[in-house]
Write an enzyme that holds these catalytic residues in place. Structure first.
Site, short mmCIF file in Angstrom:
data_model
loop_
_atom_site.label_atom_id
_atom_site.label_comp_id
_atom_site.label_asym_id
_atom_site.label_seq_id
_atom_site.Cartn_x
_atom_site.Cartn_y
_atom_site.Cartn_z
N SER A 151 69.21 -19.83 -18.26
CA SER A 151 68.04 -19.19 -17.67
C SER A 151 68.10 -17.73 -18.08
CB SER A 151 68.11 -19.30 -16.14
OG SER A 151 67.21 -18.41 -15.53
N TYR A 164 72.86 -19.16 -8.20
CA TYR A 164 72.14 -19.52 -9.43
C TYR A 164 72.51 -18.58 -10.57
CZ TYR A 164 68.00 -21.04 -12.15
OH TYR A 164 67.15 -21.55 -13.11
#
Ligand code: NAD
Length: 269
Positions: A151, A164
């Site tokens: 990401s 995350y």
């Protein structure tokens, strides 16, 4: 002479396993690899009948073989069973896409420890398990592609996303080490780092924002984008699928250990 990127049979005879491919980005990448002739092993959660229709339809559309395994990516024993299933069905995994992922948003002091553990297990450790089990086959054939869906949060941080961001930075590091260990083989490993993509994972954040700020869904989407993504546009699963196909192509033989952002300019700021 290396064949061109656009060859429709780029991956014919090869098998791709895409974790978390019943939805969103994983589904987009699975479709793009099937379009290139790869047999696909699907994985992910959802309604059993819908999943069966999904992989049967894609198999028919692109004339490839497809299969599905319901392994929970937080459970190493189930990952081992899925990799064994792929080996029995297709002889091994040639293209491994580590895509399954979840999100939870809260400040560190409010972050539920069980959510932390789940995010690290699904978004990071699962890639270690699939990779360690896929590598022997890839090295035997002296060809393989490992693509990790990190990401933009593998490159930069955002408040309230500690687990995350930690998992995705970890995945980028794992990508580099896997690439280096196999640098003198035909096995490459790279990471894709998307910005906002409008999938169920992000729609939940849009819904939360709309409720919190008392605005419409459209306004919440626009606000979410404008905060971080200079283009003001979502990245699409189709665009990410095309990037995955590029990583699989012969012209990407020397692309090794990169963390390639496709993020509307997010990380350029
Ligand atoms: P999504 O929620 O649409 O899809 C996630 C997929 O993972 C689904 O198929 C789901 O069933 C599967 N999954 C979840 N938990 C699982 C588990 N324990 N075991 C097996 N499968 C499981 O999400 P998405 O947006 O398509 O995200 C895919 C990947 O892309 C994730 O790793 C995510 O972090 C990453 N990503 C997404 C965005 C975005 O904006 N959507 C941005 C950057 C990175």
């Amino acid at each position: 002479m290396k064949s061109s990127l656009s060859s429709a049979t780029l991956l014919s005879g090869k098998t791709a396993l895409v974790t978390g491919s019943t939805s969103g980005i994983g589904l987009g990448i699975a479709r793009a690899l099937a379009e290139q002739g790869a047999n696909i092993v699907f994985n992910g959660f959802g309604d059993a009948q819908q999943i069966e229709k999904l992989y049967t339809d894609i198999g028919q559309e692109f004339g490839v073989q497809t299969a599905y395994h319901n392994a929970d990516m937080s459970k190493p024993a189930e990952i081992e069973a899925m990799m064994a299933f792929a080996g029995e069905k297709f002889g091994g995994v040639d293209v491994l896409v580590n895509n399954a992922g979840i999100q939870h948003v809260a400040n560190v002091e409010d972050f539920p420890p069980e959510k932390w553990d789940a995010i690290i297990a699904i978004n990071l450790s699962s890639a270690f398990h699939t990779t360690r089990l896929a590598l022997p086959h890839m090295k035997r054939k002296n060809w393989g592609r490992i693509i990790n869906l990190a990401s933009v949060h593998g490159l930069v941080g955002s408040a309230a996303k500690s687990a995350y961001v930690a998992a995705k930075h970890g995945l980028v590091g794992f990508t580099k080490v896997t690439a280096l260990e196999n640098a003198q083989t035909g096995v490459t490993c790279n990471a894709i780092c998307p910005g906002w993509v409008l999938t169920p994972l992000v729609q939940k954040q849009v819904d939360d924002r709309a409720a919190r700020e008392g605005v419409s869904n459209e306004q919440a989407k626009k606000a979410l984008l404008m905060e971080k993504q200079p283009s003001g546009e979502f990245v699409t699963p189709e665009e990410l699928g095309a990037l995955a196909v590029f990583f699989c192509s012969p012209v990407a033989d020397q692309v090794r250990g990169v963390a390639w952002n496709m993020d509307g300019g997010w990380a350029a700021q």
